[in-house]
Design an enzyme around this catalytic site. Structure first.
Site, mmCIF file in Angstrom:
data_model
loop_
_atom_site.group_PDB
_atom_site.id
_atom_site.type_symbol
_atom_site.label_atom_id
_atom_site.label_comp_id
_atom_site.label_asym_id
_atom_site.label_seq_id
_atom_site.Cartn_x
_atom_site.Cartn_y
_atom_site.Cartn_z
ATOM 1 N N CYS B 88 0.835 -1.202 0.000
ATOM 2 C CA CYS B 88 0.000 0.000 0.000
ATOM 3 C C CYS B 88 0.873 1.257 0.000
ATOM 4 O O CYS B 88 1.570 1.512 -0.970
ATOM 5 C CB CYS B 88 -0.956 -0.065 1.193
ATOM 6 S SG CYS B 88 -2.369 1.025 1.040
ATOM 7 N N HIS B 197 -2.959 -6.125 1.319
ATOM 8 C CA HIS B 197 -2.325 -6.158 2.642
ATOM 9 C C HIS B 197 -2.164 -7.572 3.180
ATOM 10 O O HIS B 197 -3.042 -8.057 3.904
ATOM 11 C CB HIS B 197 -3.173 -5.356 3.633
ATOM 12 C CG HIS B 197 -3.123 -3.887 3.395
ATOM 13 N ND1 HIS B 197 -2.213 -3.065 4.019
ATOM 14 C CD2 HIS B 197 -3.858 -3.098 2.586
ATOM 15 C CE1 HIS B 197 -2.398 -1.813 3.611
ATOM 16 N NE2 HIS B 197 -3.387 -1.802 2.734
ATOM 17 N N GLU B 199 -0.299 -8.457 5.569
ATOM 18 C CA GLU B 199 -0.127 -8.408 7.036
ATOM 19 C C GLU B 199 -1.461 -8.393 7.777
ATOM 20 O O GLU B 199 -1.499 -8.629 8.977
ATOM 21 C CB GLU B 199 0.741 -7.201 7.433
ATOM 22 C CG GLU B 199 0.050 -5.847 7.407
ATOM 23 C CD GLU B 199 -0.087 -5.254 6.011
ATOM 24 O OE1 GLU B 199 0.135 -5.976 5.027
ATOM 25 O OE2 GLU B 199 -0.455 -4.063 5.916
#
Lengths: 82, 227
Positions: B88, B197, B199
């Site tokens: 991002c 994302h 994570e």
């Protein structure tokens, strides 16, 4: 003291959704006859000394290093009339 | 040898560094906090640039962060082969730093997009994707307003020909990205950037749509275990 203006615009081939949104809003506000709007940025750079060739070269360097991303944007540099 | 040490960078305005560090630890690696103002990579084996709004996205996303003191250390290290992942805002920073070609621009349609997105892994040979299979479909969250990847035609052709398109959106392009590109890598494959994302997709407990993001971190862990 002099003021140098840096105008930064998305390159013509890069889509500008913000400009498109503005262009779409204009007819609703009663403004007609607008075929396209492109949105850009204007920087006013105040320099200490005169706007000579050395100073302008410095501002151009600033523009290509930080003010504009030359992958997607073009810029122009000019001295503002006092 | 000890566990791989993965640096997680925090700029003013970074949001996802805690999730990033947690994902690194979840995989069994050590997460090492790196601060934007320090000229010190603390000898880490790899670096993760997480998402957020570094420096408030002032000027352009990633434009100011790219000149942070830490980046002056990171850029030459990445060019020399240090594995670097940017998600991002981290992807935006990597493009601004010219570690990856092209740029991320405002989403087509102007909407900020926050949803779970199907992603195709096309290159499983990068430092961060070794645990996936080429052609594998994964599900990751996306959340961004400026994720439309653009580059000139020659750059896009080179990325496609060189296998540098690592991830592609499936089931609808969320932002108007050229060729549905969700993530790319540099020629060497050590620097990877993507808008989704991973994570945020490592633990079911947090409401993640999948645990498909784990592979990024196990990939980097395994890479160092095998050295």
């Amino acid at each position: 003291m002099a003021r140098v203006i840096v105008d930064v615009m998305l390159k013509p081939e890069i889509l500008d959704p913000q400009g498109q949104a503005i262009a779409r809003a204009l007819p609703r506000l009663g403004f007609s006859g607008v075929s396209e709007v492109r949105q850009g940025k204007r920087f006013e750079v105040e320099i200490d000394g005169p706007a000579d060739e050395t100073a302008l070269a410095q501002v151009r360097k600033m523009a290509e290093t930080l003010l504009a991303n030359t992958v997607i944007e073009d810029f122009s540099v000019r001295v503002e009339d006092q | 040898m000890g566990a791989a040490r993965v640096g997680v960078v925090t700029f003013p305005g970074t949001l996802d560094d805690q999730d990033a560090a947690r994902a690194v630890r979840h995989a069994g690696a050590e997460a090492v906090p790196l601060w934007h103002a320090d000229r010190d990579l603390k000898g880490v084996d790899a670096v993760f640039l997480p998402g957020g709004f570094s420096y408030g996205d002032y000027l352009r996303c990633g434009a100011i962060s790219r000149f942070a003191p830490l980046m002056e250390e990171l850029i030459p290290a990445a060019r020399a082969g240090l594995p670097v992942l940017g998600t991002c805002n981290g992807f935006q920073i990597l493009c601004e730093a010219h570690l990856l070609p092209g740029a991320l621009t405002r989403n087509e349609g102007l909407h900020y997009v926050c949803r779970d997105q199907r992603i195709l892994v096309e290159n499983a040979a990068t430092a961060w994707t070794g645990e996936y299979a080429s052609g594998q479909e994964i599900l990751l969250p996306i959340k961004h307003g400026e994720g439309r990847y653009v580059a000139d035609a020659a750059t896009i052709a080179a990325l496609e020909a060189g296998g540098q398109v690592v991830f592609r959106y499936l089931g609808g392009n969320p932002n108007g990205s050229i060729n549905d590109i969700a993530g790319i890598c540099n020629e060497a494959g050590n620097v990877v950037g993507l808008m989704p994302h991973p994570e945020h997709a490592v633990e079911e407990l947090t409401g993640a749509p999948s645990v498909d993001g784990r592979g990024f971190f196990t990939s980097i862990l395994k890479r160092f275990a095998n050295l």
